[in-house]
Write an enzyme that holds these catalytic residues in place. Structure first.
Site, PDB file in Angstrom:
ATOM      1  N   THR A   1       0.942  -1.135  -0.096  1.00  0.00           N
ATOM      2  CA  THR A   1      -0.045   0.003   0.060  1.00  0.00           C
ATOM      3  C   THR A   1       0.775   1.011  -0.047  1.00  0.00           C
ATOM      4  O   THR A   1       2.177   0.984   0.144  1.00  0.00           O
ATOM      5  CB  THR A   1      -1.227  -0.066   1.380  1.00  0.00           C
ATOM      6  OG1 THR A   1      -1.996   0.971   1.083  1.00  0.00           O
ATOM      7  CG2 THR A   1      -0.415   0.041   2.666  1.00  0.00           C
TER       8      THR A   1
ATOM      9  N   LYS B   1       3.754   1.267  -3.808  1.00  0.00           N
ATOM     10  CA  LYS B   1       3.015   0.588  -4.833  1.00  0.00           C
ATOM     11  C   LYS B   1       3.769   0.670  -6.391  1.00  0.00           C
ATOM     12  O   LYS B   1       3.516  -0.066  -6.983  1.00  0.00           O
ATOM     13  CB  LYS B   1       1.362   0.948  -5.338  1.00  0.00           C
ATOM     14  CG  LYS B   1       0.490   0.469  -4.189  1.00  0.00           C
ATOM     15  CD  LYS B   1      -0.926   1.099  -4.453  1.00  0.00           C
ATOM     16  CE  LYS B   1      -2.094   0.230  -3.608  1.00  0.00           C
ATOM     17  NZ  LYS B   1      -3.329   0.621  -4.235  1.00  0.00           N
TER      18      LYS B   1
ATOM     19  N   ASP C   1      -6.694  -4.655  -8.045  1.00  0.00           N
ATOM     20  CA  ASP C   1      -7.897  -3.894  -7.934  1.00  0.00           C
ATOM     21  C   ASP C   1      -8.539  -3.677  -9.291  1.00  0.00           C
ATOM     22  O   ASP C   1      -9.760  -3.402  -9.125  1.00  0.00           O
ATOM     23  CB  ASP C   1      -7.144  -2.255  -7.824  1.00  0.00           C
ATOM     24  CG  ASP C   1      -6.637  -2.062  -6.590  1.00  0.00           C
ATOM     25  OD1 ASP C   1      -7.284  -2.810  -5.533  1.00  0.00           O
ATOM     26  OD2 ASP C   1      -6.265  -1.051  -6.214  1.00  0.00           O
TER      27      ASP C   1
ATOM     28  N   GLY D   1      -4.610   6.636  -8.893  1.00  0.00           N
ATOM     29  CA  GLY D   1      -4.220   5.220  -8.985  1.00  0.00           C
ATOM     30  C   GLY D   1      -5.623   4.390  -9.025  1.00  0.00           C
ATOM     31  O   GLY D   1      -5.510   3.352 -10.001  1.00  0.00           O
TER      32      GLY D   1
ATOM     33  N   TYR E   1     -15.227   4.161   0.339  1.00  0.00           N
ATOM     34  CA  TYR E   1     -15.759   3.434   1.250  1.00  0.00           C
ATOM     35  C   TYR E   1     -15.993   3.709   2.592  1.00  0.00           C
ATOM     36  O   TYR E   1     -16.405   2.894   3.319  1.00  0.00           O
ATOM     37  CB  TYR E   1     -15.188   1.821   1.302  1.00  0.00           C
ATOM     38  CG  TYR E   1     -13.666   1.760   1.340  1.00  0.00           C
ATOM     39  CD1 TYR E   1     -13.407   1.663   2.717  1.00  0.00           C
ATOM     40  CD2 TYR E   1     -12.865   1.688   0.337  1.00  0.00           C
ATOM     41  CE1 TYR E   1     -11.861   1.976   2.803  1.00  0.00           C
ATOM     42  CE2 TYR E   1     -11.511   1.893   0.500  1.00  0.00           C
ATOM     43  CZ  TYR E   1     -10.951   1.773   1.856  1.00  0.00           C
ATOM     44  OH  TYR E   1      -9.731   1.789   1.875  1.00  0.00           O
TER      45      TYR E   1
HETATM   46  P1  NAP Z   1      -5.426   9.327  -5.360  1.00  0.00           P
HETATM   47  O1  NAP Z   1      -4.340   8.493  -6.396  1.00  0.00           O
HETATM   48  O2  NAP Z   1      -4.516  10.123  -4.605  1.00  0.00           O
HETATM   49  O3  NAP Z   1      -6.281   9.898  -6.617  1.00  0.00           O
HETATM   50  C1  NAP Z   1      -7.137  10.856  -6.157  1.00  0.00           C
HETATM   51  C2  NAP Z   1      -8.190  11.395  -6.867  1.00  0.00           C
HETATM   52  O4  NAP Z   1      -9.081  12.284  -6.183  1.00  0.00           O
HETATM   53  C3  NAP Z   1      -7.422  12.379  -8.070  1.00  0.00           C
HETATM   54  O5  NAP Z   1      -8.080  12.039  -9.345  1.00  0.00           O
HETATM   55  C4  NAP Z   1      -7.772  13.813  -7.582  1.00  0.00           C
HETATM   56  O6  NAP Z   1      -7.744  14.750  -8.619  1.00  0.00           O
HETATM   57  C5  NAP Z   1      -9.162  13.602  -7.137  1.00  0.00           C
HETATM   58  N1  NAP Z   1      -9.473  14.603  -5.953  1.00  0.00           N
HETATM   59  C6  NAP Z   1      -8.922  14.634  -4.908  1.00  0.00           C
HETATM   60  N2  NAP Z   1      -9.531  15.637  -4.131  1.00  0.00           N
HETATM   61  C7  NAP Z   1     -10.326  16.097  -4.916  1.00  0.00           C
HETATM   62  C8  NAP Z   1     -11.300  17.274  -5.052  1.00  0.00           C
HETATM   63  N3  NAP Z   1     -11.319  17.844  -3.717  1.00  0.00           N
HETATM   64  N4  NAP Z   1     -12.072  17.617  -5.879  1.00  0.00           N
HETATM   65  C9  NAP Z   1     -11.783  16.945  -7.128  1.00  0.00           C
HETATM   66  N5  NAP Z   1     -11.067  15.989  -7.158  1.00  0.00           N
HETATM   67  C10 NAP Z   1     -10.208  15.422  -6.321  1.00  0.00           C
HETATM   68  O7  NAP Z   1      -6.286   8.247  -4.874  1.00  0.00           O
HETATM   69  P2  NAP Z   1      -6.590   6.700  -5.219  1.00  0.00           P
HETATM   70  O8  NAP Z   1      -5.770   5.570  -4.757  1.00  0.00           O
HETATM   71  O9  NAP Z   1      -6.910   7.057  -6.557  1.00  0.00           O
HETATM   72  O10 NAP Z   1      -8.040   6.751  -4.406  1.00  0.00           O
HETATM   73  C11 NAP Z   1      -9.206   7.588  -4.801  1.00  0.00           C
HETATM   74  C12 NAP Z   1     -10.337   7.055  -4.026  1.00  0.00           C
HETATM   75  O11 NAP Z   1     -10.747   5.849  -4.389  1.00  0.00           O
HETATM   76  C13 NAP Z   1     -10.168   7.185  -2.447  1.00  0.00           C
HETATM   77  O12 NAP Z   1     -11.672   7.567  -1.873  1.00  0.00           O
HETATM   78  C14 NAP Z   1      -9.914   5.666  -2.141  1.00  0.00           C
HETATM   79  O13 NAP Z   1     -10.244   5.382  -0.730  1.00  0.00           O
HETATM   80  C15 NAP Z   1     -10.903   5.002  -3.042  1.00  0.00           C
HETATM   81  N6  NAP Z   1     -10.394   3.563  -3.387  1.00  0.00           N
HETATM   82  C16 NAP Z   1     -11.211   2.548  -3.184  1.00  0.00           C
HETATM   83  C17 NAP Z   1     -10.681   1.284  -3.507  1.00  0.00           C
HETATM   84  C18 NAP Z   1     -11.938   0.282  -3.056  1.00  0.00           C
HETATM   85  O14 NAP Z   1     -11.453  -1.192  -2.976  1.00  0.00           O
HETATM   86  N7  NAP Z   1     -13.083   0.583  -2.824  1.00  0.00           N
HETATM   87  C19 NAP Z   1      -9.447   0.982  -4.099  1.00  0.00           C
HETATM   88  C20 NAP Z   1      -8.752   2.066  -4.346  1.00  0.00           C
HETATM   89  C21 NAP Z   1      -9.331   3.481  -4.043  1.00  0.00           C
HETATM   90  P3  NAP Z   1      -6.404  15.508  -9.215  1.00  0.00           P
HETATM   91  O15 NAP Z   1      -5.740  14.681 -10.067  1.00  0.00           O
HETATM   92  O16 NAP Z   1      -6.723  16.867  -9.508  1.00  0.00           O
HETATM   93  O17 NAP Z   1      -5.577  15.778  -7.702  1.00  0.00           O
END
Ligand code: NAP
Length: 284
Positions: A74, A78, A114, A141, A230
């Site tokens: 994590t 990664k 994922d 990601g 989640y």
């Molecule tokens: P990440 O790589 O940090 O990417 C975050 C994303 O959210 C980027 O596209 C970012 O946009 C956007 N963002 C953040 N704050 C924002 C705001 N205030 N307004 C608009 N866009 C915003 O994180 P990640 O790993 O992809 O995770 C994203 C979400 O998915 C999290 O909530 C995480 O908990 C969830 N997730 C869930 C699972 C599951 O198994 N259910 C697995 C993975 C992730 P910018 O590019 O503009 O910064």
């Protein structure tokens, strides 16, 4: 005093798996994987290891030397783990991130569960995305894994992200269209999509009132809405979609299935998915 657990009998045959992160104490994986090992009667244990970035090469050498059977990675490991491995699955290579290590004979392979976990969750909810047009919100990601999964499944993709350059880079990889993450731009594409997936952090605790800028009036009744967030499970986005009687999918299914796939890579056995789901007990 800790309560003795009669199910946990560690001995000289116990096999070790775990997760490497920094920090790692928030991880839900130990509860989920240990519940799965117990349910399947396996003499395995899963631990969380807090590994600072500069100690990752030592940790991977340790895995090789000790014969650790499987690991999850994590944040922040990664991507940096990739050059330390003997091979990558197509998913890990295309997504550019590894969340699971497993042995293939004597070779240590990096995988990303994922993507397939997301697809399994969608299909479990009765959605078959093949041939559909899907709007992906976000370009981090999780969005990369979802774009890979949906593109492999034969979907047309539209990607919208707060930082447009990241949406364009992701769209280039998966031959997708892009639009802006604004109410006006999304209003133009929403009538033509079959489903949308929130891969942004909008709606995540503690900012639970935040939500992607969706104008629901132009969204067809047949549109499905999936939120990867989640915490909480019932995000504002899902509540608004459900109020319009749209089909919704929360983030729990993907979380469970990415772990179930890792369990299957390590043990070669079908994962006890319902036990794993119950072990998470995410409160809303
Ligand atoms: P990440 O790589 O940090 O990417 C975050 C994303 O959210 C980027 O596209 C970012 O946009 C956007 N963002 C953040 N704050 C924002 C705001 N205030 N307004 C608009 N866009 C915003 O994180 P990640 O790993 O992809 O995770 C994203 C979400 O998915 C999290 O909530 C995480 O908990 C969830 N997730 C869930 C699972 C599951 O198994 N259910 C697995 C993975 C992730 P910018 O590019 O503009 O910064």
């Amino acid at each position: 005093m800790p309560k003795p657990d009669s199910n946990l009998l560690l001995d000289a045959s116990t096999q070790l798996a775990g997760v490497l992160g920094y920090p790692v104490r928030h991880s839900l994986s130990p509860a989920m994987q240990n519940a799965a090992f117990r349910a399947m009667g396996l003499n395995w244990v899963y631990l969380a290891f807090e590994v600072p970035p500069d100690r990752l090469p030592d940790a991977i050498r340790g895995m090789r030397g000790l014969g650790v059977r499987g690991l999850n990675l994590t944040i922040p490991h990664k991507e940096s783990v990739m050059p330390l491995l003997d091979g990558l699955t197509d998913a890990a290579l295309q997504i550019g991130a590894v969340n699971t290590l497993f042995w293939d004979g004597g070779r240590l392979i990096g995988d990303n569960t994922d993507a397939e976990g997301f697809l399994r969750a969608l299909r479990e909810a009765g959605i078959e995305p093949a041939g559909q047009t899907v709007l992906i919100l976000g370009a981090g990601g999780a969005a990369r894994a979802v774009a890979y999964a949906l593109s492999k499944a034969g979907c047309r993709l539209i990607i919208a992200n707060r930082t447009p350059e990241r949406a364009i880079a992701l769209a280039d990889t998966f031959e997708a269209q892009t639009t802006e993450l604004t109410r006006e731009s999304l209003r133009e594409v929403l009538p033509s999509v079959n489903g949308l997936v929130n891969c942004t952090a909008l709606g995540m605790s503690p900012d639970i009132d935040s939500t992607p800028p969706i104008d629901w009036r132009g969204v067809p009744d047949s549109t499905w809405v999936c939120d990867l967030v989640y915490r909480p499970l019932q995000t504002r986005l899902l509540r608004e979609a459900a109020a319009r009687r749209l089909k919704t999918v929360d983030g729990l299914g993907m979380l469970v299935h990415q772990g179930a796939l890792a369990f299957e890579r390590w043990t070669g056995l079908p994962a006890p998915v319902e036990v794993m789901r119950q072990s998470l007990r995410i409160s809303d």
